[in-house]
Design an enzyme around this catalytic site. Structure first.
Site, PDB file in Angstrom:
ATOM      1  N   GLU A 155      33.270  33.022  47.617  1.00  0.00           N
ATOM      2  CA  GLU A 155      33.697  31.623  47.648  1.00  0.00           C
ATOM      3  C   GLU A 155      34.275  31.338  49.032  1.00  0.00           C
ATOM      4  O   GLU A 155      34.946  32.172  49.621  1.00  0.00           O
ATOM      5  CB  GLU A 155      34.735  31.364  46.556  1.00  0.00           C
ATOM      6  CG  GLU A 155      34.096  31.354  45.186  1.00  0.00           C
ATOM      7  CD  GLU A 155      35.110  31.328  44.052  1.00  0.00           C
ATOM      8  OE1 GLU A 155      36.225  30.834  44.251  1.00  0.00           O
ATOM      9  OE2 GLU A 155      34.763  31.825  42.964  1.00  0.00           O
ATOM     10  N   ASN A 211      32.653  45.609  44.403  1.00  0.00           N
ATOM     11  CA  ASN A 211      33.901  44.850  44.304  1.00  0.00           C
ATOM     12  C   ASN A 211      35.107  45.779  44.163  1.00  0.00           C
ATOM     13  O   ASN A 211      36.163  45.543  44.756  1.00  0.00           O
ATOM     14  CB  ASN A 211      33.852  43.871  43.121  1.00  0.00           C
ATOM     15  CG  ASN A 211      33.268  42.534  43.535  1.00  0.00           C
ATOM     16  OD1 ASN A 211      32.905  42.356  44.695  1.00  0.00           O
ATOM     17  ND2 ASN A 211      33.158  41.607  42.607  1.00  0.00           N
ATOM     18  N   GLY A 256      49.344  42.174  51.662  1.00  0.00           N
ATOM     19  CA  GLY A 256      49.878  40.873  51.271  1.00  0.00           C
ATOM     20  C   GLY A 256      50.315  40.871  49.828  1.00  0.00           C
ATOM     21  O   GLY A 256      50.655  41.918  49.256  1.00  0.00           O
ATOM     22  N   CYS A 263      36.811  37.429  40.451  1.00  0.00           N
ATOM     23  CA  CYS A 263      35.951  38.628  40.501  1.00  0.00           C
ATOM     24  C   CYS A 263      36.714  39.935  40.620  1.00  0.00           C
ATOM     25  O   CYS A 263      36.633  40.767  39.719  1.00  0.00           O
ATOM     26  CB  CYS A 263      34.956  38.486  41.639  1.00  0.00           C
ATOM     27  SG  CYS A 263      33.747  37.197  41.315  1.00  0.00           S
ATOM     28  N   LYS A 266      38.992  41.084  37.588  1.00  0.00           N
ATOM     29  CA  LYS A 266      38.246  41.322  36.337  1.00  0.00           C
ATOM     30  C   LYS A 266      37.222  42.455  36.502  1.00  0.00           C
ATOM     31  O   LYS A 266      36.979  43.210  35.566  1.00  0.00           O
ATOM     32  CB  LYS A 266      37.589  40.032  35.846  1.00  0.00           C
ATOM     33  CG  LYS A 266      36.183  39.789  36.326  1.00  0.00           C
ATOM     34  CD  LYS A 266      35.491  38.676  35.574  1.00  0.00           C
ATOM     35  CE  LYS A 266      34.287  38.156  36.321  1.00  0.00           C
ATOM     36  NZ  LYS A 266      33.240  39.110  36.630  1.00  0.00           N
TER      37      LYS A 266
HETATM   38  N1  LIG Z   1      32.712  33.194  41.772  1.00  0.00           N
HETATM   39  C1  LIG Z   1      32.261  34.116  42.605  1.00  0.00           C
HETATM   40  O1  LIG Z   1      32.619  34.167  43.773  1.00  0.00           O
HETATM   41  C2  LIG Z   1      31.263  35.134  42.117  1.00  0.00           C
HETATM   42  C3  LIG Z   1      30.601  35.937  43.061  1.00  0.00           C
HETATM   43  C4  LIG Z   1      29.678  36.870  42.597  1.00  0.00           C
HETATM   44  C5  LIG Z   1      29.447  37.013  41.239  1.00  0.00           C
HETATM   45  N2  LIG Z   1      30.127  36.226  40.347  1.00  0.00           N
HETATM   46  C6  LIG Z   1      29.826  36.377  38.929  1.00  0.00           C
HETATM   47  O2  LIG Z   1      28.967  35.310  38.560  1.00  0.00           O
HETATM   48  C7  LIG Z   1      29.262  34.865  37.233  1.00  0.00           C
HETATM   49  C8  LIG Z   1      29.600  33.395  37.246  1.00  0.00           C
HETATM   50  O3  LIG Z   1      30.789  33.223  37.958  1.00  0.00           O
HETATM   51  P1  LIG Z   1      31.301  31.779  38.408  1.00  0.00           P
HETATM   52  O4  LIG Z   1      32.515  32.003  39.225  1.00  0.00           O
HETATM   53  O5  LIG Z   1      30.154  31.009  38.972  1.00  0.00           O
HETATM   54  O6  LIG Z   1      31.690  31.185  36.969  1.00  0.00           O
HETATM   55  P2  LIG Z   1      32.152  29.693  36.630  1.00  0.00           P
HETATM   56  O7  LIG Z   1      33.147  29.821  35.561  1.00  0.00           O
HETATM   57  O8  LIG Z   1      32.484  28.956  37.885  1.00  0.00           O
HETATM   58  O9  LIG Z   1      30.832  29.015  36.038  1.00  0.00           O
HETATM   59  C9  LIG Z   1      30.247  29.369  34.834  1.00  0.00           C
HETATM   60  C10 LIG Z   1      29.505  28.162  34.282  1.00  0.00           C
HETATM   61  O10 LIG Z   1      28.781  28.566  33.129  1.00  0.00           O
HETATM   62  C11 LIG Z   1      28.834  27.509  32.187  1.00  0.00           C
HETATM   63  N3  LIG Z   1      28.523  28.025  30.854  1.00  0.00           N
HETATM   64  C12 LIG Z   1      29.277  28.819  30.063  1.00  0.00           C
HETATM   65  N4  LIG Z   1      28.648  29.064  28.896  1.00  0.00           N
HETATM   66  C13 LIG Z   1      27.456  28.425  28.968  1.00  0.00           C
HETATM   67  C14 LIG Z   1      26.356  28.302  28.075  1.00  0.00           C
HETATM   68  N5  LIG Z   1      26.359  28.918  26.907  1.00  0.00           N
HETATM   69  N6  LIG Z   1      25.310  27.550  28.467  1.00  0.00           N
HETATM   70  C15 LIG Z   1      25.296  26.933  29.671  1.00  0.00           C
HETATM   71  N7  LIG Z   1      26.317  27.014  30.543  1.00  0.00           N
HETATM   72  C16 LIG Z   1      27.385  27.755  30.203  1.00  0.00           C
HETATM   73  C17 LIG Z   1      30.242  26.958  32.327  1.00  0.00           C
HETATM   74  O11 LIG Z   1      30.341  25.650  31.817  1.00  0.00           O
HETATM   75  C18 LIG Z   1      30.417  27.014  33.853  1.00  0.00           C
HETATM   76  O12 LIG Z   1      30.005  25.819  34.468  1.00  0.00           O
HETATM   77  C19 LIG Z   1      30.380  35.770  36.732  1.00  0.00           C
HETATM   78  O13 LIG Z   1      29.834  36.843  36.022  1.00  0.00           O
HETATM   79  C20 LIG Z   1      31.016  36.258  38.007  1.00  0.00           C
HETATM   80  O14 LIG Z   1      31.651  37.515  37.865  1.00  0.00           O
HETATM   81  C21 LIG Z   1      31.013  35.289  40.754  1.00  0.00           C
END
Ligand SMILES: NC(=O)c1ccc[n+]([C@@H]2O[C@H](COP(=O)([O-])OP(=O)(O)OC[C@H]3O[C@@H](n4cnc5c(N)ncnc54)[C@H](O)[C@@H]3O)[C@@H](O)[C@H]2O)c1
Length: 440
Positions: A155, A211, A256, A263, A266
């Site tokens: 992010e 991670n 810090g 991420c 968890k």
């Molecule tokens: N945020 C990061 O920087 C990042 C980086 C790499 C990997 N990830 C991984 O990617 C995955 C997503 O993370 P995120 O931060 O984008 O999550 P997030 O919470 O921002 O987004 C998840 C989305 O999924 C939707 N959702 C949930 N259940 C659903 C369903 N049944 N049908 C349709 N939509 C549904 C939610 O409404 C939400 O908009 C996680 O497993 C996370 O560990 C995140």
């Protein structure tokens, strides 16, 4: 290619938009009606703050390559490759909650009309993609393949990371699918960064191991910082000395108040949970979580000791709410823990963050007082607590800060400022793992 992305969050929205920008036809599906309505509204409401994302969404919607819907069937029916990018937060039992992944898998199975590739991009415990395959197979007779393709974007620099990845990890057990995934990612690896293909379970584990390795470096340096505090050393010097060893490198060695976000915390916990389930101890991952959990308390300890153990009725300015700069994400942000602790101790907080006001209010309640600027937050406050190192906090007007604060005291949770400079500017300056600059 026709692509469906299910889960329009930090990962899904960036993934879908960037694939559309490469010329693919992308349909993004989410079950959050409000989110999808906002994305389809005029003017559009992009639900997250990510530099450059709004413009990219606009451009691709305008030319018809990017759509948003709540209708999973519509998304799956018109797409060959279907990415699952829903959240996998820590569940109540400490394990990753994969229920959204399986809900989507079931849904895809129910609406599949012809051959599909289903890609788990969400971070999922080892073995999940195989279970996704079983789940879909339980719903359909139509042919399909599954792939694990974990995401490594960060992010704050998500578009850049997606567009110029260090590597792409593909876990596949079918050579045709491997070729198709290679074709999909080919434009992103033209400068020679690798596409690494492996079995599905190893791909799933690679994400957690990456991670956890980064989180381990942070917790390790925080442990060293805490030791530096006791022994009169300066962790900043130590970090430079350690990081300039080419075998070690300088990244992720900053001490810090600890790491946060959706991420690292968890994913390290998930390693512990996977170990418990497999009957394998994971003492390093356990220690990483323990050190990180205690780190916000370090700054609270410094605050309490400066104010002789009593902060009741005192107001503190807090700079930074997001778990890191350039995002509005406050999930597991150290700022939330620090603010809750200050409240528990009877203190008041006036916070400022360039982007995370709305998300922080959702997390902490609308009682959270948020100032219009960093300087406004300081006005009449007892001291400044710096928690997130946004660029605009790096070189502030110290003279103005001194005028606004009741006392010239800074608790720097990110070691942003130069100690000597703070002393010259007339501040009592506390940071993490560095000697205190105290005004006599
Ligand atoms: N945020 C990061 O920087 C990042 C980086 C790499 C990997 N990830 C991984 O990617 C995955 C997503 O993370 P995120 O931060 O984008 O999550 P997030 O919470 O921002 O987004 C998840 C989305 O999924 C939707 N959702 C949930 N259940 C659903 C369903 N049944 N049908 C349709 N939509 C549904 C939610 O409404 C939400 O908009 C996680 O497993 C996370 O560990 C995140």
């Amino acid at each position: 290619m026709r692509i469906c992305v299910v889960g329009v969050g930090y990962v899904g929205l960036v993934t879908g938009t960037c694939f559309a920008d490469l010329g693919h036809d992308v349909i993004c599906v989410d079950n959050d009606q409000e989110k999808i309505d906002g994305l389809n509204a005029t003017p559009r409401h992009v639900p997250i703050y990510e530099p450059g994302l709004s413009e990219l969404v606009d451009r691709n919607v305008k030319v018809g390559r990017l759509q948003f819907t709540t209708d999973l069937a519509q998304g799956v029916e018109q797409s060959l490759v279907n990415f699952i990018t829903v959240g996998t937060p820590t569940g109540e039992d400490g394990r990753p909650d994969t229920s959204a992944v399986f809900a989507v898998a079931r849904g895809i199975g129910q609406v599949m009309n012809d051959y599909k590739i289903i890609v788990t991009k969400s971070t999922v415990p080892v073995g999940t993609t195989e279970k996704v395959r079983d789940t879909i197979a339980g719903e359909t007779k139509t042919e399909f393949d599954v792939v694990s393709n974990p995401e490594f974007l960060k992010e704050g620099t998500a578009i850049e990371d997606f567009s110029r990845p260090d590597r792409i990890i593909i876990g596949a057990d079918d050579v045709r699918v491997e070729h198709l995934m290679r074709e999909l990612y080919a434009p992103l690896v033209r400068t020679g960064n690798p596409i690494i293909v492996m079995d599905i379970r190893s791909a799933e584990m690679t994400k957690y191991a990456s991670n956890a390795m980064l989180a381990t470096r942070i917790s390790f340096m925080n442990e060293i910082a805490n030791l530096c505090s006791r022994l009169g050393a300066d962790v900043d010097h130590v970090r430079r000395g350690v990081g300039s060893d080419s075998r070690i490198g300088g990244a992720f060695l900053f001490s810090g108040v600890g790491f946060g976000g959706s991420c690292f915390p968890k994913d390290v916990r998930a390693i512990v949970a996977m170990g418990e389930e497999a009957g394998e101890k994971t003492p390093i991952a356990c220690a990483v979580t323990e050190v990180n959990g205690n780190q916000p308390e370090r700054i609270i300890g410094k605050i309490l000791s400066h104010f002789d153990g009593d902060v009741k009725g005192k107001t503190f300015a807090v700079w930074g709410l997001a778990f890191k700069p350039k995002t509005d994400d406050v999930r597991e942000a150290p700022a939330l823990k620090i603010i809750r602790r200050l409240w528990e101790l009877g203190a008041a907080v006036r916070a400022f963050d360039p982007e995370a006001e709305e998300t922080a209010k959702k997390a902490l309640g609308s009682d959270l007082v948020v100032a219009r600027s960093g300087y406004d937050a300081l006005d009449g406050a007892e001291a400044l607590v710096l928690v997130t190192e946004w660029n605009e906090f790096r070189q502030p007007d110290f003279a103005r800060m001194k005028q606004l604060l009741k006392q010239p005291v800074i608790f720097d949770g990110r070691n942003v400022y130069d100690r000597e400079k703070m002393s010259e500017e007339g501040f009592t300056y506390y940071s993490i793992g560095r000697p205190v600059e105290r005004l006599e």
